[in-house]
Design a protein around this motif. Sequence first.
Motif, mmCIF file in Angstrom:
data_model
loop_
_atom_site.group_PDB
_atom_site.id
_atom_site.type_symbol
_atom_site.label_atom_id
_atom_site.label_comp_id
_atom_site.label_asym_id
_atom_site.label_seq_id
_atom_site.Cartn_x
_atom_site.Cartn_y
_atom_site.Cartn_z
ATOM 1 N N GLU A 120 0.776 -1.312 -0.113
ATOM 2 C CA GLU A 120 0.085 -0.080 0.161
ATOM 3 C C GLU A 120 1.136 1.077 -0.118
ATOM 4 O O GLU A 120 1.942 1.312 0.660
ATOM 5 C CB GLU A 120 -0.989 -0.038 1.255
ATOM 6 N N ASN A 121 0.475 2.533 -0.716
ATOM 7 C CA ASN A 121 1.148 3.649 -0.912
ATOM 8 C C ASN A 121 0.077 4.454 -0.592
ATOM 9 O O ASN A 121 -0.921 4.289 -1.329
ATOM 10 C CB ASN A 121 1.707 3.732 -2.248
ATOM 11 N N ARG A 122 0.569 5.761 0.012
ATOM 12 C CA ARG A 122 -0.338 6.784 0.026
ATOM 13 C C ARG A 122 0.428 8.075 0.072
ATOM 14 O O ARG A 122 1.369 8.200 0.850
ATOM 15 C CB ARG A 122 -1.586 6.731 1.111
ATOM 16 N N MET A 123 -0.095 9.296 -0.446
ATOM 17 C CA MET A 123 0.494 10.487 -0.569
ATOM 18 C C MET A 123 -0.631 11.640 -0.083
ATOM 19 O O MET A 123 -1.655 11.720 -1.004
ATOM 20 C CB MET A 123 1.352 10.720 -1.321
#
Lengths: 160, 160, 160, 160
Positions: free
Chosen positions: A59-62
């Motif tokens: 998972e990646n979030r920005m």
Amino acid sequence: MYWNETEIKIRYSEVDRMNVVHNSKYFIFQEQAKHDFLEKNSLNKKFSDENGYFSPVIENRMIYLKPATFGEKIKVRIALFEIAAAEMKYISAIFNEKEEVLAVGFVSNCISNKKMRPLAIKKENEEEYLKFKKFEVKEKFENLNKKEIINFFKNEKFRI
Amino acid sequence: MYWNETEIKIRYSEVDRMNVVHNSKYFIFQEQAKHDFLEKNSLNKKFSDENGYFSPVIENRMIYLKPATFGEKIKVRIALFEIAAAEMKYISAIFNEKEEVLAVGFVSNCISNKKMRPLAIKKENEEEYLKFKKFEVKEKFENLNKKEIINFFKNEKFRI
Amino acid sequence: MYWNETEIKIRYSEVDRMNVVHNSKYFIFQEQAKHDFLEKNSLNKKFSDENGYFSPVIENRMIYLKPATFGEKIKVRIALFEIAAAEMKYISAIFNEKEEVLAVGFVSNCISNKKMRPLAIKKENEEEYLKFKKFEVKEKFENLNKKEIINFFKNEKFRI
Amino acid sequence: MYWNETEIKIRYSEVDRMNVVHNSKYFIFQEQAKHDFLEKNSLNKKFSDENGYFSPVIENRMIYLKPATFGEKIKVRIALFEIAAAEMKYISAIFNEKEEVLAVGFVSNCISNKKMRPLAIKKENEEEYLKFKKFEVKEKFENLNKKEIINFFKNEKFRI
């Protein structure tokens, strides 16, 4: 809380036609910061390719708050905030030279075999698991919404 | 619900040393799908550079479920699920040729002036706002957790 | 002469702050065209990772003539112009929709073992070597200077 | 001869599935080195966007000799070897920590107006032209072939 810091100078090729760093590049910076954290703390060897492991991102979030542009020096601070059964969760915050928060990010990876099958970290290598565990910070970010995350950074005193 | 679909063939340069598409590239694919959706529906002109607007990304998220590799053909389906006061929120789902979900993503952008100051979309151009509004789907994804998001895609029949 | 053609639509992320495709991206396009040529002609299997081979790039060159921008459709035409003892040399030409030449490129790769040691192609697999040999065009570009290369494309009728 | 040096640490995202730096990334490194040279010598202001100029790349070339991989520290040395009527020509050499040459590159750019029309550099701003001229090295690389280029670097003592 404890943060690892990595300095990065923005390249010309990282800026888009709005003259700001392209949104995808923040994930490159966050990943560089993660690898830098692992290397500085000798956590990059046991669960590595050479030993039969992969660590795919799951998972990646920005959250983007302020833009940066070509030539700027930014600082990426990252901390391991949870090491779960088969997942390692990091939070990062990107700053400009005036100490303004430009972005807040999250990245999780699992430890897997070379066929991308996730493995129970502790069971796989308890000694290494405990080394990671030492870096785990007390704060929890999982259920915070965007506003709460931004507020957290208003008050955080970064210990590096 | 209605989805716009974009086909992409994975390039050699998009694959990392685990022989899978690098995590940052999914944001490139998601962005391409968004622009494709906008272009196909003639939504790419009014809020554009030529007319004094920018549309910076303000949040990005990707949940990775299955890897893809060099040479594979993927399909990126995207839908506008909320158009708020100053924010447009999209959800995307990436599929391989066997119709397996590889990743689920979210991207939000605002409409801003060229100094990156966000603008109230409706007030700025109500006619264009209403054109976007027509594409807004009823489903809400904002407060779903990872498990609920994955479940949603188990049952979704994609209307393209 | 015979050319393989690949269509590419320029992504937002491929454009720099001059609003033109960033110079490094042309090598990505040229590589995609090369792989496309190999795949269409079933030349991508024998000298592959699965069979113990690598094909590292040993030289790259690009002459830029006219810019392209976000959303444009370009065509990359590529031809194998020499297969030497341990090297395969390609020439590519990139066109916009008006059939104007945007760039002319060259890429050479060798066939190597997995330790990056170059191998004599013919000796390694003569049958495969001869399959490549069939695609070799008669023209030589090696010793042409920039002006001569540009002139070549003024007169070339592309057979695709 | 005089070289400007830039240190770069290879990112995970810069490595391809052969576990070596992807061929396109060397042009990113070379460009970073060029900008670093310009900035260190205060040559980055006059012919800039702010003053109505662009500097598009008009030719790029890279000869690859030895691979580098994730985590390695490389040094990119660059020199301005010719400033012609409307073109600036640079040569670069990339080294690993053992001082082995990994690649030799060339990049030329012109100075143009914002419509990409090349301008005569000296006529446009003679004072700035002369500042560039001071950095021009005596060696000529234009008509050297690959072997001669490689030989040059065997004997070069880098003055940085």
